[in-house]
Design an enzyme around this catalytic site. Sequence first.
Site, PDB file in Angstrom:
ATOM      1  N   ALA A   1      -9.885  79.766 105.288  1.00  0.00           N
ATOM      2  CA  ALA A   1      -8.840  79.246 104.408  1.00  0.00           C
ATOM      3  C   ALA A   1      -9.260  77.928 103.768  1.00  0.00           C
ATOM      4  CB  ALA A   1      -7.558  79.053 105.199  1.00  0.00           C
TER       5      ALA A   1
ATOM      6  N   ARG B   1      13.994  90.378  56.910  1.00  0.00           N
ATOM      7  CA  ARG B   1      14.913  90.549  58.040  1.00  0.00           C
ATOM      8  C   ARG B   1      14.266  90.215  59.388  1.00  0.00           C
ATOM      9  NH1 ARG B   1      16.509  96.483  55.863  1.00  0.00           N
ATOM     10  NH2 ARG B   1      14.539  96.135  54.758  1.00  0.00           N
TER      11      ARG B   1
ATOM     12  N   LEU C   1       1.889 101.472  52.793  1.00  0.00           N
ATOM     13  CA  LEU C   1       2.573 100.345  52.154  1.00  0.00           C
ATOM     14  C   LEU C   1       2.793  99.222  53.160  1.00  0.00           C
ATOM     15  CD1 LEU C   1       5.226 102.230  50.025  1.00  0.00           C
ATOM     16  CD2 LEU C   1       2.827 101.722  49.538  1.00  0.00           C
ATOM     17  N   ALA C   2       2.204  98.068  52.845  1.00  0.00           N
ATOM     18  CA  ALA C   2       2.256  96.967  53.820  1.00  0.00           C
ATOM     19  C   ALA C   2       2.363  95.613  53.126  1.00  0.00           C
ATOM     20  CB  ALA C   2       1.014  96.999  54.701  1.00  0.00           C
TER      21      ALA C   2
ATOM     22  N   GLN D   1      -0.817  93.977  45.934  1.00  0.00           N
ATOM     23  CA  GLN D   1       0.429  93.972  45.156  1.00  0.00           C
ATOM     24  C   GLN D   1       0.884  92.520  45.139  1.00  0.00           C
ATOM     25  OE1 GLN D   1       4.001  95.457  47.029  1.00  0.00           O
ATOM     26  NE2 GLN D   1       4.911  96.095  45.099  1.00  0.00           N
TER      27      GLN D   1
ATOM     28  N   TYR E   1     -19.307  73.184  89.573  1.00  0.00           N
ATOM     29  CA  TYR E   1     -19.430  72.452  88.308  1.00  0.00           C
ATOM     30  C   TYR E   1     -19.704  70.982  88.593  1.00  0.00           C
ATOM     31  CZ  TYR E   1     -18.028  70.994  83.558  1.00  0.00           C
ATOM     32  OH  TYR E   1     -17.999  70.483  82.291  1.00  0.00           O
TER      33      TYR E   1
ATOM     34  N   ASP F   1       5.675  99.869  58.267  1.00  0.00           N
ATOM     35  CA  ASP F   1       6.711  99.487  59.233  1.00  0.00           C
ATOM     36  C   ASP F   1       7.337 100.702  59.917  1.00  0.00           C
ATOM     37  OD1 ASP F   1       8.212 100.442  57.104  1.00  0.00           O
ATOM     38  OD2 ASP F   1       9.670  98.796  57.133  1.00  0.00           O
TER      39      ASP F   1
END
Length: 470
Positions: A388, A26, A19-20, A84, A395, A113
């Site tokens: 470093a 809430r 059932l979903a 549904q 690109y 749920d």
Amino acid sequence: MRRRNLKGYEDLPLSIVILAAGQGTRMRSSLPKVLQPLAGQPLLRHVVNCARELTAEDICVVYGHGGDAVPMAFEGESLRWALQSEQLGTGHAVMQAMPQTPGGNQVLILAGDVPLLRATTLRRLLDACGNDEFGILTVDLENPQGYGRIVRDDKGVQRIVEEKDTSEAERKIREINSGVMCCNANALKKWLDQLDNDNSQGEYYLTDVIALAVADGVAVHGIKAEDVDEVMGINDKTQLAQAERALQKRRVEALMAKGVGFADPARVDIRGTLTCGRDVYIDVNAVFEGDVVLEENVVIEANNLIRNCKLGAGTVVHPNCHLEGAAMGANCELGPYARLRPGANLADNVKAGNFVEIKKSNIGPGSKVNHLTYIGDTEMGSGVNVGAGTITCNYDGANKHLTKIGDGAFIGSGVNLIAPVEVGAGATVGAGTTLSKAAPVDKLTLARARQVTIENWQKPKKTPKPAGKS
Ligand code: UD1
Ligand code: CA
């Protein structure tokens, strides 16, 4: 697949109904409740995965609120969907799935749920019930508020009463309905036809089916889940957060049982599949997403996000790194503050340090890229040292180009490698070089302005201000 259950009956083919369709008022969210994320996956995903562990003939999901968003999230998967269109209650929701459900089948009803259920618990429920009997999964809760209560008498389960319809005495019952039930499809169809919506919420309650079964003389078994977390129903964000912790705890405990160490089992998040070798150690605030493999003795230090990566044995990730779609060999070191992007492929014994970003590049064994560097679209050999602040200029504004760096090359600090470009094996590239042509094997290459000192140079002097002005 047929098997004999504990009662000695041969099981009927199984149809699972999930059932979903509910809105999940809430949750106070525009996302349908069953798509709210738990461990990075929709709530419903967890229920579907659990259902798939049972050998069901068909799995039907009843959807409605949120429209096609719910089926779309499961596109291409073998599930049956029943609409549904109006959410008139859990009983009404099951009715939508029944026309396509073969009458002779056993039906198992799950709620979208209730995401933490284990297939072993469902198997126990199915095994406890004969083919013509009714099973409900229940649990005793310290605080049963919000759940339907199981009303028993000395003969067993009699009915379920919803919180909003309870009497004061019923409200004290601590055994609650998990929403999970099983029974024969033909009998269920008959009872669903008899439901009414004469209750405080004006809904067709699935739970009223129990009293109808009892009236028909059908045995109703209330099977208790061992683990309270398993039957947790998620209605709001607080419960969602509680379920998240419960699920994470379950995943971490399974890993600890296999020899993985955690600084704090409550401060880790596994939102996909985390596979670990022995003696892996994970410090606080590590987040794992997608498929992550950590071979033995890997150490993940504090605050790391690792998504779809494989890390070889003994590799250490220092704090505050971000890794996605990358692979690292054995005994590498990464970070602190490093970023590996998709296609970063580090061989064994590589070191990539502070503020280093690597993308779509192969870094050969033992190479070091230790500070403030960007390496993209690069084929780097073994034993290379990158100074470093060196970057690949991969690109040109339109296309990406390849940089090749041979074995044992030494690249000084602050070098710009303008791709496509090649640094030969054993070559040295001087600090500050902007390299736009190949640097030959074993030679020193420099490309920077010669240093000059101006002998008679004078420091500029401040012009005096005109009198009277301030
Ligand atoms: C339901 C049970 C309650 C149980 C609790 C366990 C009923 C009447 N009540 O209450 O006894 O203790 O679950 O978590 O069954 N849904 C639909 N269509 C609808 C209404 C709901 O598909 O018209 C789906 C929801 O998406 C959800 C599930 O059914 O996945 C449960 O609905 P919800 O409204 O959350 O029921 P609860 O009030 O929690
Ligand atoms: Ca619920």
